[in-house]
Design a protein around this motif. Structure first.
Motif, mmCIF file in Angstrom:
data_model
loop_
_atom_site.group_PDB
_atom_site.id
_atom_site.type_symbol
_atom_site.label_atom_id
_atom_site.label_comp_id
_atom_site.label_asym_id
_atom_site.label_seq_id
_atom_site.Cartn_x
_atom_site.Cartn_y
_atom_site.Cartn_z
ATOM 1 N N MET A 1 26.175 -31.732 -42.139
ATOM 2 C CA MET A 1 27.246 -32.630 -42.564
ATOM 3 C C MET A 1 28.245 -31.833 -43.382
ATOM 4 N N TRP B 1 32.479 -38.707 -37.584
ATOM 5 C CA TRP B 1 32.276 -39.086 -38.981
ATOM 6 C C TRP B 1 31.069 -40.000 -39.081
ATOM 7 N N ALA C 1 21.579 -43.234 -41.034
ATOM 8 C CA ALA C 1 22.796 -42.560 -40.575
ATOM 9 C C ALA C 1 23.512 -43.465 -39.588
ATOM 10 N N ARG D 1 31.696 -35.358 -41.984
ATOM 11 C CA ARG D 1 31.770 -35.044 -40.553
ATOM 12 C C ARG D 1 30.469 -34.361 -40.136
ATOM 13 N N LEU D 2 29.874 -34.869 -39.072
ATOM 14 C CA LEU D 2 28.594 -34.375 -38.577
ATOM 15 C C LEU D 2 28.819 -33.370 -37.462
#
Length: 130
Positions: free
Chosen positions: A90, A113, A58, A79-80
């Motif tokens: 996510m 992101w 990641a 987008r986390l």
């Protein structure tokens, strides 16, 4: 999420893989539906069966959804978000994917992101009907 199932195939020593397309990319991932499924549009749920390790699988990314093949990996860009109880989700173009974390993520990565680099056989699609 609505995807286009292009075709499925079984290779020696691997899971049943499906070639799928979305509005933001395409790749091959593990298919957990009917192997005789017709090609075309279908709704699926995404799962990732690999622990997320910040800095390894990641990394930070620039902000538009994405899906592509990277060698034997699938690269997902979304987008986390971090939940209050320490979980991570996510957002992949409006579809939420719950992530398993090996360790807590840095606090400053919430609402940013990211790109995930996951072995293609550890990314699964489960079709469903509305």
């Amino acid at each position: 999420m609505l995807i286009e199932l292009v075709r499925g195939a079984k290779f020696p020593g691997s899971a049943w893989l499906a070639d799928v397309r979305t509005s933001f990319g395409h790749t091959a991932v593990r298919w957990c539906g009917d192997r005789a499924a017709e090609c075309g549009e279908c709704h699926v749920e995404w799962t990732i069966d690999e622990d997320i390790v910040w800095g390894q699988n990641a990394k930070p990314a620039v902000g538009i959804p994405g899906l592509r093949t990277g060698g034997h990996c699938v690269v997902l860009r979304g987008r986390l978000s971090l939940t209050e109880d320490g979980a991570a989700v996510m957002d992949l173009d409006g579809t939420n994917i719950l992530l398993d974390l090996a360790d807590p993520l840095p606090e400053d990565v919430g609402d940013t992101w990211v790109e995930l680099f996951i072995e293609r056989e550890k990314v699964s699609l489960y079709p469903y009907e509305l």
